[in-house]
Design a protein around this motif. Structure first.
Motif, PDB file in Angstrom:
ATOM      1  N   GLN A  15      24.564 -54.765 113.785  1.00  0.00           N
ATOM      2  CA  GLN A  15      25.351 -54.888 112.551  1.00  0.00           C
ATOM      3  C   GLN A  15      24.425 -54.912 111.331  1.00  0.00           C
ATOM      4  O   GLN A  15      24.646 -54.188 110.360  1.00  0.00           O
ATOM      5  CB  GLN A  15      26.226 -56.134 112.582  1.00  0.00           C
ATOM      6  N   LYS A  16      23.371 -55.737 111.373  1.00  0.00           N
ATOM      7  CA  LYS A  16      22.417 -55.784 110.262  1.00  0.00           C
ATOM      8  C   LYS A  16      21.697 -54.450 110.111  1.00  0.00           C
ATOM      9  O   LYS A  16      21.447 -53.990 109.002  1.00  0.00           O
ATOM     10  CB  LYS A  16      21.402 -56.907 110.461  1.00  0.00           C
ATOM     11  N   ALA A  17      21.366 -53.825 111.227  1.00  0.00           N
ATOM     12  CA  ALA A  17      20.692 -52.525 111.187  1.00  0.00           C
ATOM     13  C   ALA A  17      21.604 -51.459 110.581  1.00  0.00           C
ATOM     14  O   ALA A  17      21.150 -50.616 109.808  1.00  0.00           O
ATOM     15  CB  ALA A  17      20.241 -52.108 112.580  1.00  0.00           C
ATOM     16  N   THR A  18      22.885 -51.503 110.898  1.00  0.00           N
ATOM     17  CA  THR A  18      23.837 -50.545 110.326  1.00  0.00           C
ATOM     18  C   THR A  18      23.872 -50.697 108.809  1.00  0.00           C
ATOM     19  O   THR A  18      23.827 -49.711 108.075  1.00  0.00           O
ATOM     20  CB  THR A  18      25.241 -50.745 110.925  1.00  0.00           C
ATOM     21  N   GLU A  19      23.914 -51.927 108.348  1.00  0.00           N
ATOM     22  CA  GLU A  19      23.912 -52.176 106.902  1.00  0.00           C
ATOM     23  C   GLU A  19      22.609 -51.667 106.271  1.00  0.00           C
ATOM     24  O   GLU A  19      22.634 -51.019 105.225  1.00  0.00           O
ATOM     25  CB  GLU A  19      24.098 -53.667 106.628  1.00  0.00           C
ATOM     26  N   TRP A  20      21.480 -51.954 106.914  1.00  0.00           N
ATOM     27  CA  TRP A  20      20.187 -51.551 106.357  1.00  0.00           C
ATOM     28  C   TRP A  20      20.048 -50.028 106.325  1.00  0.00           C
ATOM     29  O   TRP A  20      19.652 -49.461 105.315  1.00  0.00           O
ATOM     30  CB  TRP A  20      19.032 -52.179 107.139  1.00  0.00           C
ATOM     31  N   TYR A  21      20.392 -49.367 107.406  1.00  0.00           N
ATOM     32  CA  TYR A  21      20.259 -47.908 107.462  1.00  0.00           C
ATOM     33  C   TYR A  21      21.255 -47.202 106.537  1.00  0.00           C
ATOM     34  O   TYR A  21      20.951 -46.143 105.990  1.00  0.00           O
ATOM     35  CB  TYR A  21      20.356 -47.392 108.898  1.00  0.00           C
ATOM     36  N   THR A  22      22.431 -47.779 106.355  1.00  0.00           N
ATOM     37  CA  THR A  22      23.386 -47.220 105.397  1.00  0.00           C
ATOM     38  C   THR A  22      22.773 -47.226 104.003  1.00  0.00           C
ATOM     39  O   THR A  22      22.848 -46.231 103.266  1.00  0.00           O
ATOM     40  CB  THR A  22      24.705 -48.019 105.409  1.00  0.00           C
ATOM     41  N   LYS A  23      22.117 -48.322 103.663  1.00  0.00           N
ATOM     42  CA  LYS A  23      21.457 -48.436 102.357  1.00  0.00           C
ATOM     43  C   LYS A  23      20.213 -47.545 102.295  1.00  0.00           C
ATOM     44  O   LYS A  23      19.995 -46.831 101.314  1.00  0.00           O
ATOM     45  CB  LYS A  23      21.075 -49.899 102.119  1.00  0.00           C
ATOM     46  N   ALA A  24      19.400 -47.558 103.333  1.00  0.00           N
ATOM     47  CA  ALA A  24      18.136 -46.810 103.346  1.00  0.00           C
ATOM     48  C   ALA A  24      18.355 -45.304 103.230  1.00  0.00           C
ATOM     49  O   ALA A  24      17.656 -44.620 102.486  1.00  0.00           O
ATOM     50  CB  ALA A  24      17.343 -47.122 104.613  1.00  0.00           C
ATOM     51  N   PHE A  25      19.326 -44.776 103.963  1.00  0.00           N
ATOM     52  CA  PHE A  25      19.577 -43.333 103.973  1.00  0.00           C
ATOM     53  C   PHE A  25      20.722 -42.930 103.044  1.00  0.00           C
ATOM     54  O   PHE A  25      21.088 -41.760 102.983  1.00  0.00           O
ATOM     55  CB  PHE A  25      19.837 -42.853 105.407  1.00  0.00           C
ATOM     56  N   THR A  27      23.841 -43.237 103.244  1.00  0.00           N
ATOM     57  CA  THR A  27      24.879 -42.529 103.991  1.00  0.00           C
ATOM     58  C   THR A  27      25.577 -43.514 104.931  1.00  0.00           C
ATOM     59  O   THR A  27      24.898 -44.204 105.694  1.00  0.00           O
ATOM     60  CB  THR A  27      24.252 -41.402 104.844  1.00  0.00           C
ATOM     61  N   PRO A  28      26.897 -43.571 104.917  1.00  0.00           N
ATOM     62  CA  PRO A  28      27.587 -44.426 105.878  1.00  0.00           C
ATOM     63  C   PRO A  28      27.611 -43.772 107.261  1.00  0.00           C
ATOM     64  O   PRO A  28      27.519 -42.550 107.370  1.00  0.00           O
ATOM     65  CB  PRO A  28      29.008 -44.544 105.309  1.00  0.00           C
ATOM     66  N   PRO A  29      27.741 -44.574 108.313  1.00  0.00           N
ATOM     67  CA  PRO A  29      27.822 -43.982 109.652  1.00  0.00           C
ATOM     68  C   PRO A  29      29.122 -43.210 109.841  1.00  0.00           C
ATOM     69  O   PRO A  29      30.148 -43.550 109.262  1.00  0.00           O
ATOM     70  CB  PRO A  29      27.770 -45.196 110.588  1.00  0.00           C
ATOM     71  N   TYR A  30      29.064 -42.168 110.656  1.00  0.00           N
ATOM     72  CA  TYR A  30      30.281 -41.432 111.012  1.00  0.00           C
ATOM     73  C   TYR A  30      30.867 -41.980 112.308  1.00  0.00           C
ATOM     74  O   TYR A  30      32.021 -41.732 112.643  1.00  0.00           O
ATOM     75  CB  TYR A  30      30.008 -39.925 111.151  1.00  0.00           C
ATOM     76  N   PHE A  39      24.675 -41.728 112.394  1.00  0.00           N
ATOM     77  CA  PHE A  39      24.666 -41.253 111.019  1.00  0.00           C
ATOM     78  C   PHE A  39      24.361 -39.759 111.028  1.00  0.00           C
ATOM     79  O   PHE A  39      23.506 -39.307 111.786  1.00  0.00           O
ATOM     80  CB  PHE A  39      23.552 -41.938 110.205  1.00  0.00           C
ATOM     81  N   ASN A  40      25.025 -39.005 110.167  1.00  0.00           N
ATOM     82  CA  ASN A  40      24.718 -37.591 109.988  1.00  0.00           C
ATOM     83  C   ASN A  40      23.805 -37.493 108.767  1.00  0.00           C
ATOM     84  O   ASN A  40      24.235 -37.685 107.632  1.00  0.00           O
ATOM     85  CB  ASN A  40      25.993 -36.786 109.756  1.00  0.00           C
ATOM     86  N   ILE A  41      22.533 -37.202 109.010  1.00  0.00           N
ATOM     87  CA  ILE A  41      21.540 -37.108 107.946  1.00  0.00           C
ATOM     88  C   ILE A  41      21.133 -35.643 107.813  1.00  0.00           C
ATOM     89  O   ILE A  41      20.311 -35.137 108.584  1.00  0.00           O
ATOM     90  CB  ILE A  41      20.302 -37.990 108.241  1.00  0.00           C
ATOM     91  N   GLY A  42      21.761 -34.957 106.885  1.00  0.00           N
ATOM     92  CA  GLY A  42      21.437 -33.556 106.644  1.00  0.00           C
ATOM     93  C   GLY A  42      21.626 -32.664 107.858  1.00  0.00           C
ATOM     94  O   GLY A  42      20.885 -31.706 108.045  1.00  0.00           O
ATOM     95  N   GLY A  43      22.603 -32.983 108.697  1.00  0.00           N
ATOM     96  CA  GLY A  43      22.866 -32.171 109.875  1.00  0.00           C
ATOM     97  C   GLY A  43      22.139 -32.632 111.132  1.00  0.00           C
ATOM     98  O   GLY A  43      22.271 -32.030 112.190  1.00  0.00           O
TER      99      GLY A  43
END
Length: 119
Positions: A15-25, A27-30, A39-43
């Protein structure tokens, strides 16, 4: 071989990682479930999986590099939101630059500015 599809990071607190990666990249998770977050990061897919035995002391045998246009800005922003410096941005030849940081969960995130490689 069809090319790279997914990079997975194992994390102690998904859960914390999802929040951090959403902020870092930025992009919200799909896809967001307790057993996997995608997460879709540029394909390309960035995936998070929970660790059985959480640790921030991870083996550094493989590094995935995420393409960026402004490597110093992205590197500095990741440090500001909780990543740890690993390898500062440096020139590896021509205009090619790389850098790495460690996320708050011990994973290495590679950054690359490569104007020679186009998708």
């Amino acid at each position: 071989m069809l090319g790279l599809r997914t990079t997975i990071y194992k994390v102690g607190d998904i859960q914390k990682a999802t929040e951090w990666y959403t902020k870092a990249f930025e992009t919200p998770p799909y896809f967001n479930e307790p057993y996997y977050v995608g997460f879709n990061i540029g394909g390309y897919e960035l995936g998070l999986q929970p660790e059985e035995n959480p640790t921030t002391d991870k083996i550094e045998s493989v590094v995935s590099y995420w393409g960026v246009d402004k490597i110093k800005e992205v590197y500095d922003r990741l440090i500001q939101i909780g990543a740890t410096a690993h390898e500062k941005p440096y020139n590896v030849g021509g205009e090619l630059m790389t850098a790495t940081v460690k996320d708050p969960f011990g994973n290495i995130i590679g950054l690359i500015y490569n104007p020679y490689f186009k998708i």
